[in-house]
Scaffold this motif. Structure first.
Motif, PDB file in Angstrom:
ATOM      1  N   GLU A   1      49.590  57.377  51.259  1.00 35.36           N
ATOM      2  CA  GLU A   1      47.578  57.354  50.649  1.00 35.36           C
ATOM      3  C   GLU A   1      47.881  56.170  50.054  1.00 35.36           C
ATOM      4  N   LEU A   2      46.140  55.269  50.693  1.00 32.77           N
ATOM      5  CA  LEU A   2      46.234  54.278  49.426  1.00 32.77           C
ATOM      6  C   LEU A   2      45.621  54.813  48.149  1.00 32.77           C
ATOM      7  N   GLU A   3      46.002  54.193  46.818  1.00 30.73           N
ATOM      8  CA  GLU A   3      45.391  53.989  46.145  1.00 30.73           C
ATOM      9  C   GLU A   3      44.092  53.674  46.285  1.00 30.73           C
ATOM     10  N   ILE A   4      42.948  53.984  45.671  1.00 28.88           N
ATOM     11  CA  ILE A   4      41.494  52.569  45.695  1.00 28.88           C
ATOM     12  C   ILE A   4      40.826  52.922  44.153  1.00 28.88           C
ATOM     13  N   GLY A   5      40.294  51.713  44.076  1.00 33.38           N
ATOM     14  CA  GLY A   5      39.833  50.874  42.321  1.00 33.38           C
ATOM     15  C   GLY A   5      39.143  49.949  42.520  1.00 33.38           C
ATOM     16  N   LEU A   6      38.193  50.061  41.697  1.00 30.68           N
ATOM     17  CA  LEU A   6      37.457  48.630  41.841  1.00 30.68           C
ATOM     18  C   LEU A   6      37.823  47.727  41.220  1.00 30.68           C
ATOM     19  N   PHE A   7      36.945  46.396  41.808  1.00 33.11           N
ATOM     20  CA  PHE A   7      38.119  45.222  41.086  1.00 33.11           C
ATOM     21  C   PHE A   7      37.069  44.527  41.372  1.00 33.11           C
ATOM     22  N   ALA A   8      36.880  43.310  40.178  1.00 32.87           N
ATOM     23  CA  ALA A   8      36.477  42.268  40.200  1.00 32.87           C
ATOM     24  C   ALA A   8      36.836  40.370  39.669  1.00 32.87           C
ATOM     25  N   SER A   9      36.824  39.660  39.919  1.00 34.81           N
ATOM     26  CA  SER A   9      36.760  38.306  39.095  1.00 34.81           C
ATOM     27  C   SER A   9      36.491  38.000  37.520  1.00 34.81           C
ATOM     28  N   PRO A  10      37.168  37.017  37.203  1.00 31.90           N
ATOM     29  CA  PRO A  10      37.098  36.851  35.947  1.00 31.90           C
ATOM     30  C   PRO A  10      35.836  35.623  35.692  1.00 31.90           C
ATOM     31  N   GLN A  11      35.025  35.089  36.855  1.00 36.17           N
ATOM     32  CA  GLN A  11      33.837  34.397  36.981  1.00 36.17           C
ATOM     33  C   GLN A  11      32.946  35.473  37.126  1.00 36.17           C
ATOM     34  N   TYR A  12      33.037  36.736  38.034  1.00 39.93           N
ATOM     35  CA  TYR A  12      32.212  37.638  37.597  1.00 39.93           C
ATOM     36  C   TYR A  12      31.704  38.400  36.572  1.00 39.93           C
ATOM     37  N   LEU A  13      33.049  38.742  36.182  1.00 41.00           N
ATOM     38  CA  LEU A  13      33.153  39.252  34.211  1.00 41.00           C
ATOM     39  C   LEU A  13      32.470  38.139  33.804  1.00 41.00           C
ATOM     40  N   ALA A  14      31.788  36.992  33.673  1.00 39.44           N
ATOM     41  CA  ALA A  14      32.007  35.864  32.465  1.00 39.44           C
ATOM     42  C   ALA A  14      30.206  36.403  32.300  1.00 39.44           C
ATOM     43  N   ARG A  15      29.628  36.771  34.262  1.00 40.47           N
ATOM     44  CA  ARG A  15      28.369  36.295  33.570  1.00 40.47           C
ATOM     45  C   ARG A  15      27.580  37.592  32.980  1.00 40.47           C
ATOM     46  N   ARG A  16      28.963  38.588  34.212  1.00 39.19           N
ATOM     47  CA  ARG A  16      28.426  40.457  33.840  1.00 39.19           C
ATOM     48  C   ARG A  16      29.446  40.583  32.522  1.00 39.19           C
ATOM     49  N   PRO A  17      29.242  41.138  31.474  1.00 34.17           N
ATOM     50  CA  PRO A  17      30.258  42.190  31.049  1.00 34.17           C
ATOM     51  C   PRO A  17      30.881  43.402  31.845  1.00 34.17           C
ATOM     52  N   ALA A  18      32.483  43.969  31.819  1.00 34.01           N
ATOM     53  CA  ALA A  18      32.639  44.567  32.546  1.00 34.01           C
ATOM     54  C   ALA A  18      32.286  45.852  31.970  1.00 34.01           C
ATOM     55  N   PRO A  19      31.666  46.944  33.037  1.00 36.46           N
ATOM     56  CA  PRO A  19      31.079  48.262  32.683  1.00 36.46           C
ATOM     57  C   PRO A  19      32.179  48.886  32.228  1.00 36.46           C
ATOM     58  N   VAL A  20      32.294  49.452  31.031  1.00 36.18           N
ATOM     59  CA  VAL A  20      32.670  50.315  30.618  1.00 36.18           C
ATOM     60  C   VAL A  20      32.704  52.253  31.103  1.00 36.18           C
ATOM     61  N   THR A  21      31.129  52.305  31.325  1.00 36.58           N
ATOM     62  CA  THR A  21      30.691  53.641  31.535  1.00 36.58           C
ATOM     63  C   THR A  21      30.963  53.868  33.559  1.00 36.58           C
ATOM     64  N   PRO A  22      30.742  54.454  34.135  1.00 36.45           N
ATOM     65  CA  PRO A  22      30.086  54.842  35.302  1.00 36.45           C
ATOM     66  C   PRO A  22      29.399  54.480  34.888  1.00 36.45           C
ATOM     67  N   GLN A  23      27.742  54.905  34.648  1.00 39.85           N
ATOM     68  CA  GLN A  23      26.992  54.386  35.116  1.00 39.85           C
ATOM     69  C   GLN A  23      26.681  52.899  35.130  1.00 39.85           C
ATOM     70  N   GLU A  24      26.831  52.153  33.775  1.00 39.07           N
ATOM     71  CA  GLU A  24      26.890  50.877  34.486  1.00 39.07           C
ATOM     72  C   GLU A  24      27.035  50.097  35.487  1.00 39.07           C
ATOM     73  N   LEU A  25      27.629  50.781  36.149  1.00 42.72           N
ATOM     74  CA  LEU A  25      27.871  50.075  37.769  1.00 42.72           C
ATOM     75  C   LEU A  25      26.703  50.024  38.394  1.00 42.72           C
ATOM     76  N   LEU A  26      25.410  50.601  38.087  1.00 41.92           N
ATOM     77  CA  LEU A  26      24.185  50.262  38.517  1.00 41.92           C
ATOM     78  C   LEU A  26      23.558  49.045  38.982  1.00 41.92           C
ATOM     79  N   ALA A  27      24.009  48.803  37.531  1.00 39.89           N
ATOM     80  CA  ALA A  27      23.914  47.349  37.123  1.00 39.89           C
ATOM     81  C   ALA A  27      24.584  46.088  37.950  1.00 39.89           C
ATOM     82  N   CYS A  28      25.719  46.489  38.751  1.00 43.11           N
ATOM     83  CA  CYS A  28      26.125  45.872  38.793  1.00 43.11           C
ATOM     84  C   CYS A  28      25.971  45.219  40.785  1.00 43.11           C
ATOM     85  N   ALA A  29      26.337  44.070  40.980  1.00 43.81           N
ATOM     86  CA  ALA A  29      26.365  43.756  42.139  1.00 43.81           C
ATOM     87  C   ALA A  29      27.410  44.682  43.349  1.00 43.81           C
ATOM     88  N   LYS A  30      27.543  45.394  44.077  1.00 45.65           N
ATOM     89  CA  LYS A  30      28.250  46.412  44.240  1.00 45.65           C
ATOM     90  C   LYS A  30      29.004  45.706  45.374  1.00 45.65           C
TER      91      LYS A  30
END
Length: 325
Positions: free
Chosen positions: A164-193
């Motif tokens: 079984e492959l564990e699945i996670g969410l990942f982003a690059s430091p470049q993207y997170l420099a433009r938009r702070p990392a979400p700290v709650t799932p609700q904040e994913l709504l504003a992210c580029a998914k």
């Protein structure tokens, strides 16, 4: 030649002719002597002529026997050749092995295993199909398919869960420099998914934590692709937050090229399965490949010494065997 002639009669005749004895032919064929005698009589009755004359010391071919001996020996030799080939394939893995696997899983995680198997079993011609489509194993003559996620139900096929492959969410430091990392799932709504799709449909992000569940609507995605490898590349280029198997991103997390988002939240694991025609009379080439696959993905599984030695012939970055799946 009579239509009712049994080729086995010709095989028995050829063996009697080669040994010069009904008794020796019976031993060689593992048949009762009476059966050998009866089958020769049956052959003679069908041909309308004797093929053998018995004397007190030996068996002599008649003219008809001499005429049919070449054809009978050819049948016997072909049967022996088939038996020898079958015996060899029971002890030496050989022949064409057709394997279908998702391109991203194959290139990112399984390439060292494929390479080691190829070195360990040089008599096996490994043909890999790494397209995203689900091949029809029976109709298209594939030996094994490696699939991620659910598999179709088919009584002609056997399924073996590999890992079984564990699945996670990942982003690059470049993207997170433009938009702070979400700290709650609700904040994913504003992210580029960056969303995985199967059959043209985007996969829902279902996040879970201690009995809590939060579902992210995939319709608000920036990118959808039916390849983890493509999502991986988009994430590395700073395009957004991607859903990825943790194993695919492990080296990039270690190097700092990717950062895991919301690590305390988990997503349903993706099962990796091997699918193959029924295990009954499985060819040796398929059996050793499946065993090698299991050994590669499951630490502690008994390893094939030939494959273990083959890892030592791979480049240093592959020499340790499996990636940490």
């Amino acid at each position: 030649m009579p239509a009712s002639l049994d080729p086995m009669d010709l095989i028995i005749f050829a063996r009697v002719a080669s040994t010069g004895s009904f008794s020796e032919a019976a031993k060689a064929l593992d048949l009762p002597k009476s059966t050998v005698s009866r089958r020769i009589q049956q052959l003679e009755a069908l041909l309308g002529e004797k093929v053998l004359q018995r004397t007190t010391r030996r068996v002599v071919l008649t003219e008809m026997g001499q005429r049919i001996l070449g054809s009978s020996e050819q049948i016997l030799h072909e049967i022996e050749r088939v038996v020898d080939l079958a015996d060899q394939r029971k002890t030496i893995a050989s022949g064409q092995l057709r394997v279908s696997a998702p391109g991203d899983l194959a290139s990112i995680s399984l390439a060292p295993m494929f390479a080691a198997f190829n070195i360990a079993y040089p008599e096996v011609q490994l043909d890999l199909d790494m397209s995203p489509r689900y091949v029809d194993l029976i109709a298209e003559s594939y030996d094994i398919a490696i699939r991620i996620g659910d598999v179709e139900s088919d009584h002609r096929l056997t399924t073996r869960k590999l890992i079984e492959l564990e699945i996670g969410l990942f982003a690059s430091p470049q993207y997170l420099a433009r938009r702070p990392a979400p700290v709650t799932p609700q904040e994913l709504l504003a992210c580029a998914k960056l969303v995985l799709s199967t059959g043209g449909n985007p996969v829902v992000w279902q996040l879970q934590r201690a009995g809590e569940t939060y579902v992210v609507d995939p319709r608000t995605r920036r990118v959808a692709a039916n390849s983890y490898e493509m999502l991986h590349r988009f994430a590395l280029m700073g395009a957004g937050v991607a859903i990825l198997p943790v194993a695919f991103a492990a080296q990039d997390v270690q190097s700092g090229a990717l950062i895991r988002i919301l690590p305390e939240w988990s997503m349903p694991a993706a099962a990796v399965r091997a699918v193959f025609p029924s295990r009954r009379l499985m060819p040796l080439k398929s059996r050793v490949f499946l065993d090698t696959l299991l050994a590669y993905l499951k630490p502690g599984f008994p390893r094939d010494p030939a494959v273990t030695a083959a890892y030592g012939q791979l480049p240093d970055r592959w020499a340790d065997g499996a990636l940490p799946l």
